[in-house]
Each structure stands twice: as C-alpha cells, then as structure tokens.
Design a protein around this motif. Structure first.
Motif, PDB file in Angstrom:
ATOM      1  N   ARG A  19       0.816  -1.214   0.000  1.00  0.00           N
ATOM      2  CA  ARG A  19       0.000   0.000   0.000  1.00  0.00           C
ATOM      3  C   ARG A  19       0.851   1.266   0.000  1.00  0.00           C
ATOM      4  O   ARG A  19       0.512   2.248  -0.659  1.00  0.00           O
ATOM      5  CB  ARG A  19      -0.921   0.008   1.223  1.00  0.00           C
ATOM      6  CG  ARG A  19      -1.935  -1.120   1.260  1.00  0.00           C
ATOM      7  CD  ARG A  19      -2.924  -1.049   0.147  1.00  0.00           C
ATOM      8  NE  ARG A  19      -3.819   0.068   0.365  1.00  0.00           N
ATOM      9  CZ  ARG A  19      -4.723   0.480  -0.508  1.00  0.00           C
ATOM     10  NH1 ARG A  19      -4.850  -0.145  -1.638  1.00  0.00           N
ATOM     11  NH2 ARG A  19      -5.494   1.485  -0.242  1.00  0.00           N
ATOM     12  N   LEU A  20       1.948   1.255   0.763  1.00  0.00           N
ATOM     13  CA  LEU A  20       2.790   2.451   0.869  1.00  0.00           C
ATOM     14  C   LEU A  20       3.767   2.588  -0.301  1.00  0.00           C
ATOM     15  O   LEU A  20       4.174   3.699  -0.628  1.00  0.00           O
ATOM     16  CB  LEU A  20       3.562   2.436   2.187  1.00  0.00           C
ATOM     17  CG  LEU A  20       2.714   2.517   3.453  1.00  0.00           C
ATOM     18  CD1 LEU A  20       3.609   2.440   4.683  1.00  0.00           C
ATOM     19  CD2 LEU A  20       1.903   3.800   3.474  1.00  0.00           C
ATOM     20  N   LYS A  21       4.178   1.482  -0.907  1.00  0.00           N
ATOM     21  CA  LYS A  21       5.119   1.449  -2.027  1.00  0.00           C
ATOM     22  C   LYS A  21       6.383   2.262  -1.750  1.00  0.00           C
ATOM     23  O   LYS A  21       6.671   3.245  -2.443  1.00  0.00           O
ATOM     24  CB  LYS A  21       4.439   1.920  -3.305  1.00  0.00           C
ATOM     25  CG  LYS A  21       3.280   1.055  -3.671  1.00  0.00           C
ATOM     26  CD  LYS A  21       2.626   1.508  -4.936  1.00  0.00           C
ATOM     27  CE  LYS A  21       1.497   0.552  -5.181  1.00  0.00           C
ATOM     28  NZ  LYS A  21       0.640   0.791  -6.208  1.00  0.00           N
ATOM     29  N   PRO A  22       7.154   1.872  -0.733  1.00  0.00           N
ATOM     30  CA  PRO A  22       8.334   2.666  -0.393  1.00  0.00           C
ATOM     31  C   PRO A  22       9.393   2.679  -1.489  1.00  0.00           C
ATOM     32  O   PRO A  22      10.079   3.685  -1.686  1.00  0.00           O
ATOM     33  CB  PRO A  22       8.855   2.006   0.885  1.00  0.00           C
ATOM     34  CG  PRO A  22       8.328   0.614   0.832  1.00  0.00           C
ATOM     35  CD  PRO A  22       7.015   0.707   0.118  1.00  0.00           C
ATOM     36  N   CYS A  23       9.546   1.588  -2.226  1.00  0.00           N
ATOM     37  CA  CYS A  23      10.558   1.552  -3.289  1.00  0.00           C
ATOM     38  C   CYS A  23      10.186   2.501  -4.430  1.00  0.00           C
ATOM     39  O   CYS A  23      11.047   3.213  -4.955  1.00  0.00           O
ATOM     40  CB  CYS A  23      10.728   0.130  -3.812  1.00  0.00           C
ATOM     41  SG  CYS A  23      11.415  -0.991  -2.579  1.00  0.00           S
ATOM     42  N   ALA A  24       8.923   2.517  -4.811  1.00  0.00           N
ATOM     43  CA  ALA A  24       8.489   3.417  -5.883  1.00  0.00           C
ATOM     44  C   ALA A  24       8.621   4.873  -5.448  1.00  0.00           C
ATOM     45  O   ALA A  24       9.018   5.735  -6.244  1.00  0.00           O
ATOM     46  CB  ALA A  24       7.047   3.099  -6.271  1.00  0.00           C
ATOM     47  N   ALA A  26      10.792   6.064  -3.229  1.00  0.00           N
ATOM     48  CA  ALA A  26      12.220   6.398  -3.187  1.00  0.00           C
ATOM     49  C   ALA A  26      12.756   6.618  -4.596  1.00  0.00           C
ATOM     50  O   ALA A  26      13.532   7.545  -4.846  1.00  0.00           O
ATOM     51  CB  ALA A  26      13.002   5.288  -2.483  1.00  0.00           C
ATOM     52  N   SER A  27      12.323   5.784  -5.540  1.00  0.00           N
ATOM     53  CA  SER A  27      12.767   5.936  -6.923  1.00  0.00           C
ATOM     54  C   SER A  27      12.274   7.248  -7.521  1.00  0.00           C
ATOM     55  O   SER A  27      13.035   7.965  -8.180  1.00  0.00           O
ATOM     56  CB  SER A  27      12.261   4.759  -7.754  1.00  0.00           C
ATOM     57  OG  SER A  27      12.593   4.925  -9.099  1.00  0.00           O
ATOM     58  N   SER A  28      11.018   7.571  -7.282  1.00  0.00           N
ATOM     59  CA  SER A  28      10.478   8.833  -7.793  1.00  0.00           C
ATOM     60  C   SER A  28      11.212  10.024  -7.190  1.00  0.00           C
ATOM     61  O   SER A  28      11.524  10.996  -7.892  1.00  0.00           O
ATOM     62  CB  SER A  28       8.989   8.938  -7.481  1.00  0.00           C
ATOM     63  OG  SER A  28       8.279   7.947  -8.149  1.00  0.00           O
ATOM     64  N   TRP A  48      24.155  11.503  -2.192  1.00  0.00           N
ATOM     65  CA  TRP A  48      24.616  10.153  -1.861  1.00  0.00           C
ATOM     66  C   TRP A  48      23.447   9.210  -1.620  1.00  0.00           C
ATOM     67  O   TRP A  48      23.496   8.039  -2.015  1.00  0.00           O
ATOM     68  CB  TRP A  48      25.550  10.196  -0.644  1.00  0.00           C
ATOM     69  CG  TRP A  48      26.848  10.833  -0.998  1.00  0.00           C
ATOM     70  CD1 TRP A  48      27.240  12.100  -0.694  1.00  0.00           C
ATOM     71  CD2 TRP A  48      27.898  10.257  -1.753  1.00  0.00           C
ATOM     72  NE1 TRP A  48      28.477  12.350  -1.219  1.00  0.00           N
ATOM     73  CE2 TRP A  48      28.911  11.226  -1.877  1.00  0.00           C
ATOM     74  CE3 TRP A  48      28.091   9.020  -2.365  1.00  0.00           C
ATOM     75  CZ2 TRP A  48      30.092  10.988  -2.574  1.00  0.00           C
ATOM     76  CZ3 TRP A  48      29.266   8.785  -3.041  1.00  0.00           C
ATOM     77  CH2 TRP A  48      30.257   9.753  -3.148  1.00  0.00           C
ATOM     78  N   LEU A  49      22.399   9.691  -1.000  1.00  0.00           N
ATOM     79  CA  LEU A  49      21.225   8.846  -0.788  1.00  0.00           C
ATOM     80  C   LEU A  49      20.570   8.481  -2.126  1.00  0.00           C
ATOM     81  O   LEU A  49      20.132   7.341  -2.327  1.00  0.00           O
ATOM     82  CB  LEU A  49      20.218   9.553   0.124  1.00  0.00           C
ATOM     83  CG  LEU A  49      19.051   8.725   0.607  1.00  0.00           C
ATOM     84  CD1 LEU A  49      19.531   7.499   1.363  1.00  0.00           C
ATOM     85  CD2 LEU A  49      18.154   9.557   1.501  1.00  0.00           C
ATOM     86  N   ALA A  50      20.522   9.430  -3.046  1.00  0.00           N
ATOM     87  CA  ALA A  50      19.972   9.143  -4.375  1.00  0.00           C
ATOM     88  C   ALA A  50      20.835   8.116  -5.108  1.00  0.00           C
ATOM     89  O   ALA A  50      20.311   7.245  -5.816  1.00  0.00           O
ATOM     90  CB  ALA A  50      19.865  10.425  -5.195  1.00  0.00           C
ATOM     91  N   LEU A  55      21.566   2.690  -7.275  1.00  0.00           N
ATOM     92  CA  LEU A  55      22.294   1.422  -7.218  1.00  0.00           C
ATOM     93  C   LEU A  55      21.340   0.272  -6.928  1.00  0.00           C
ATOM     94  O   LEU A  55      21.459  -0.805  -7.523  1.00  0.00           O
ATOM     95  CB  LEU A  55      23.390   1.498  -6.148  1.00  0.00           C
ATOM     96  CG  LEU A  55      24.294   0.279  -6.036  1.00  0.00           C
ATOM     97  CD1 LEU A  55      25.092   0.102  -7.311  1.00  0.00           C
ATOM     98  CD2 LEU A  55      25.220   0.428  -4.857  1.00  0.00           C
ATOM     99  N   GLY A  56      20.373   0.502  -6.059  1.00  0.00           N
ATOM    100  CA  GLY A  56      19.372  -0.529  -5.781  1.00  0.00           C
ATOM    101  C   GLY A  56      18.525  -0.835  -7.006  1.00  0.00           C
ATOM    102  O   GLY A  56      18.220  -2.003  -7.286  1.00  0.00           O
ATOM    103  N   GLU A  57      18.145   0.200  -7.758  1.00  0.00           N
ATOM    104  CA  GLU A  57      17.370  -0.018  -8.978  1.00  0.00           C
ATOM    105  C   GLU A  57      18.159  -0.846  -9.988  1.00  0.00           C
ATOM    106  O   GLU A  57      17.631  -1.783 -10.597  1.00  0.00           O
ATOM    107  CB  GLU A  57      16.990   1.316  -9.613  1.00  0.00           C
ATOM    108  CG  GLU A  57      15.951   2.097  -8.866  1.00  0.00           C
ATOM    109  CD  GLU A  57      15.643   3.416  -9.541  1.00  0.00           C
ATOM    110  OE1 GLU A  57      16.337   3.799 -10.515  1.00  0.00           O
ATOM    111  OE2 GLU A  57      14.703   4.081  -9.103  1.00  0.00           O
TER     112      GLU A  57
END
Length: 107
Positions: A19-24, A26-28, A48-50, A55-57
C-alpha cells in the motif's frame, strides 16, 4: 501457533509495503532530485542517498532482467536509427482519382 503468527505478521508487513510502495516513492524522489530540481553537489547527503537508490534499482534490474539490462547499458549512447524517406505526394492525385472512378462501370 508461532508459525501462524509469523505468517500473519509477514502478510501484514507485505500488505503495508504494497500500500505504501516505499521503493516506488524512493525511486520517484531520486529521479525528481536529478531531473526536477537543481542537481545537488556531491557534498550534499541527498546526492549520496539518491546514488544508493539508483544502485538498488540497477541491482534489481540486473537480478531480474540481466540480458536486457546489459544490452540497454551497452547501447545507451548509440545514435538514433536513420529516418526513412519522406512520403511523396502526387499533386494530381484528386484528378487521377476522379478519372479512375468515372471509368468504373456502375454496379
């Protein structure tokens, strides 16, 4: 009993993450940071966080679709394919069409 509680907890965590879609999100955010605003410098922690998000993507893409990802990486700077020839328009197309319909036999 503990197995049932663990399964319910995993289902709850999965439902909440879905429901929260944290990965999407963070990517956006990471893409917005580099495209939608002024680019932060390397001294900025957001930069650096971006990079960690990017890197995760890339890691997920390499794990799920390795051939397509490597092919896209190899050909990312290729020039676009050549354009086809422009269509040629006959200036007398209307007269030729009219003449063709007049010579047809009526049905």
């Amino acid at each position: 009993m503990i197995t049932v509680l663990a399964a319910l907890a995993l289902l709850a965590v999965g439902y909440t993450a879905g429901r929260l879609k944290p990965c999407a999100r963070a990517s956006s955010w990471a893409h917005w940071l580099f495209v939608g605003t002024t680019r932060p410098g390397r001294r900025d922690p957001r930069w650096w966080l971006a990079q960690v998000v990017f890197l995760g993507e890339i890691a997920v893409l390499l794990a799920t679709r390795p051939r397509q990802t490597l092919h896209a990486w190899k050909h990312r700077n290729d020039p676009p394919p050549p354009r086809g020839p422009a269509p040629k328009i006959d200036p007398d197309w209307a007269a030729k069409r009219r003449a063709a319909t007049e010579t047809e036999e009526p049905r």
